[in-house]
Design a protein around this motif. Structure first.
Motif, mmCIF file in Angstrom:
data_model
loop_
_atom_site.group_PDB
_atom_site.id
_atom_site.type_symbol
_atom_site.label_atom_id
_atom_site.label_comp_id
_atom_site.label_asym_id
_atom_site.label_seq_id
_atom_site.Cartn_x
_atom_site.Cartn_y
_atom_site.Cartn_z
ATOM 1 N N LEU A 1 0.828 -1.206 0.000
ATOM 2 C CA LEU A 1 0.000 0.000 0.000
ATOM 3 C C LEU A 1 0.860 1.252 0.000
ATOM 4 N N GLU A 2 1.837 1.239 0.881
ATOM 5 C CA GLU A 2 2.678 2.411 1.064
ATOM 6 C C GLU A 2 3.411 2.779 -0.227
ATOM 7 N N GLU A 3 3.888 1.771 -0.945
ATOM 8 C CA GLU A 3 4.581 2.031 -2.208
ATOM 9 C C GLU A 3 3.616 2.545 -3.274
ATOM 10 N N THR A 4 2.378 2.028 -3.261
ATOM 11 C CA THR A 4 1.379 2.498 -4.224
ATOM 12 C C THR A 4 1.072 3.977 -4.009
ATOM 13 N N PHE A 5 0.790 4.356 -2.767
ATOM 14 C CA PHE A 5 0.512 5.768 -2.487
ATOM 15 C C PHE A 5 1.750 6.629 -2.712
ATOM 16 N N GLY A 6 2.921 6.068 -2.469
ATOM 17 C CA GLY A 6 4.150 6.801 -2.743
ATOM 18 C C GLY A 6 4.298 7.109 -4.217
ATOM 19 N N ALA A 7 3.925 6.152 -5.076
ATOM 20 C CA ALA A 7 4.003 6.382 -6.518
ATOM 21 C C ALA A 7 3.035 7.474 -6.943
ATOM 22 N N VAL A 8 1.832 7.473 -6.375
ATOM 23 C CA VAL A 8 0.862 8.526 -6.679
ATOM 24 C C VAL A 8 1.445 9.892 -6.323
#
Length: 242
Positions: A15-22
C-alpha cells in the motif's frame, strides 16, 4: 477540484509504495480499489486494522482517497448475485469512515450474466430497471447508516446508459446519499448523432448538480476508448463545464 488517478494504475507490492508512486507524480487524490490492499475489490470482510492502515498510508503521503471502487452488477439476472453484491457494498460502507472515504463508486449493471461491462438487449426492459432500482435502494440503506455517498456512472453497456436515465434514477431514488460519476467518453458514446460538446452540455444540464467524481477517458473516431487527449472529447469544454 483535484486531479487524481486510479490506484490500480500502479502495481507495487505494498500500500505504502502504491501511495508513494501517486505522490511522486504530483497527484493529490485517488479512486482506491481494495485489490491494492491485497483483498478482492468487494470482499466479505475488511479488517479494521487494514482500513486504518490504508488511511495512514494515504495521509502520510499527502494523498486524499476521493472515492472507493464498489462496482458490482446491480442488474444481474440472478437475484442471489445481486444480494451478495449489496451485502458486500455494506462491508465497504462500514469501512469508509476508518479509511477516510466518503464516496463509493458504482455501476448500474447489465443483464449479461458474465460481463458487467457488456450490453444486453434486456437492459432497457422494465424488469431490469426494477431490479437495478431495488438494488440501489438497498445500497442506500447502508449509505445512510454510514453517512457515505453512492455515485453511479452512466455507462453505454449498463441499465443507466445515458444522462437522461441517470436523472430518472436520481428522481426515483431521491437521496442526498446518491450522486453521479461523469465520464466524458461514456457520455459521448451514448449519442453519436450529435456533436460531443452538445452531448456533454446536455449531460451537465441534467446531472451537473449531482456530480461527486469526474473521470477523464477519451473516445476515438471509431468509438474505442483511448487516453485523454487522443480522441474526440472536447477537453476545454469539459473542464469548463466541471
Amino acid at each position: 477540484m483535484d486531479v487524481g488517478i486510479f490506484t490500480k494504475t500502479f502495481v507495487h507490492p505494498s500500500l505504502e509504495e502504491t501511495f508513494g508512486a501517486v505522490a511522486r507524480y504530483g497527484l493529490g487524490s485517488v479512486q482506491f480499489n481494495l485489490d491494492c490492499a491485497g483483498l478482492e475489490p468487494m470482499p466479505d470482510e475488511i479488517p479494521l486494522a487494514l482500513a486504518v492502515r490504508i488511511r495512514r498510508a494515504a495521509d502520510d503521503r499527502g494523498v486524499v482517497i476521493s472515492a472507493l471502487s464498489g462496482t458490482f452488477n446491480m442488474a444481474h439476472p440472478d437475484p442471489i448475485v445481486r444480494q451478495r453484491g449489496v451485502a458486500r457494498l455494506g462491508v465497504l460502507a462500514a469501512a469508509c469512515r476508518p479509511m477516510g472515504v466518503s464516496v463509493i463508486t458504482l455501476c448500474t449493471g447489465t443483464r449479461d450474466p458474465d460481463d458487467m461491462w457488456r450490453r444486453h438487449p434486456e437492459n432497457d426492459s422494465a424488469a431490469a430497471w426494477r431490479d437495478m432500482l431495488t438494488t440501489i435502494e438497498a445500497g442506500l440503506a447502508f449509505a445512510q447508516a454510514h453517512d457515505v455517498v453512492l455515485a453511479f456512472e452512466p455507462e453505454p453497456a449498463n441499465v443507466v446508459n445515458s444522462a437522461a436515465r441517470g436523472l430518472r434514477l436520481l428522481r426515483e431514488a431521491p437521496s442526498r446519499h446518491l450522486a453521479v460519476v461523469i465520464d466524458p467518453a461514456n457520455i459521448i458514446a451514448t449519442d453519436e448523432s450529435r456533436s460531443p460538446a452538445t452531448v456533454l452540455e446536455e449531460a451537465f444540464d441534467l446531472l451537473g448538480d449531482h456530480l461527486a467524481v469526474a473521470h477523464a477517458k477519451d473516445l476515438d473516431a471509431a468509438g474505442r476508448f483511448c487516453t485523454a487527449g487522443k480522441g474526440i472529447v472536447p477537453w476545454d469544454r469539459y473542464v469548463s463545464l466541471l
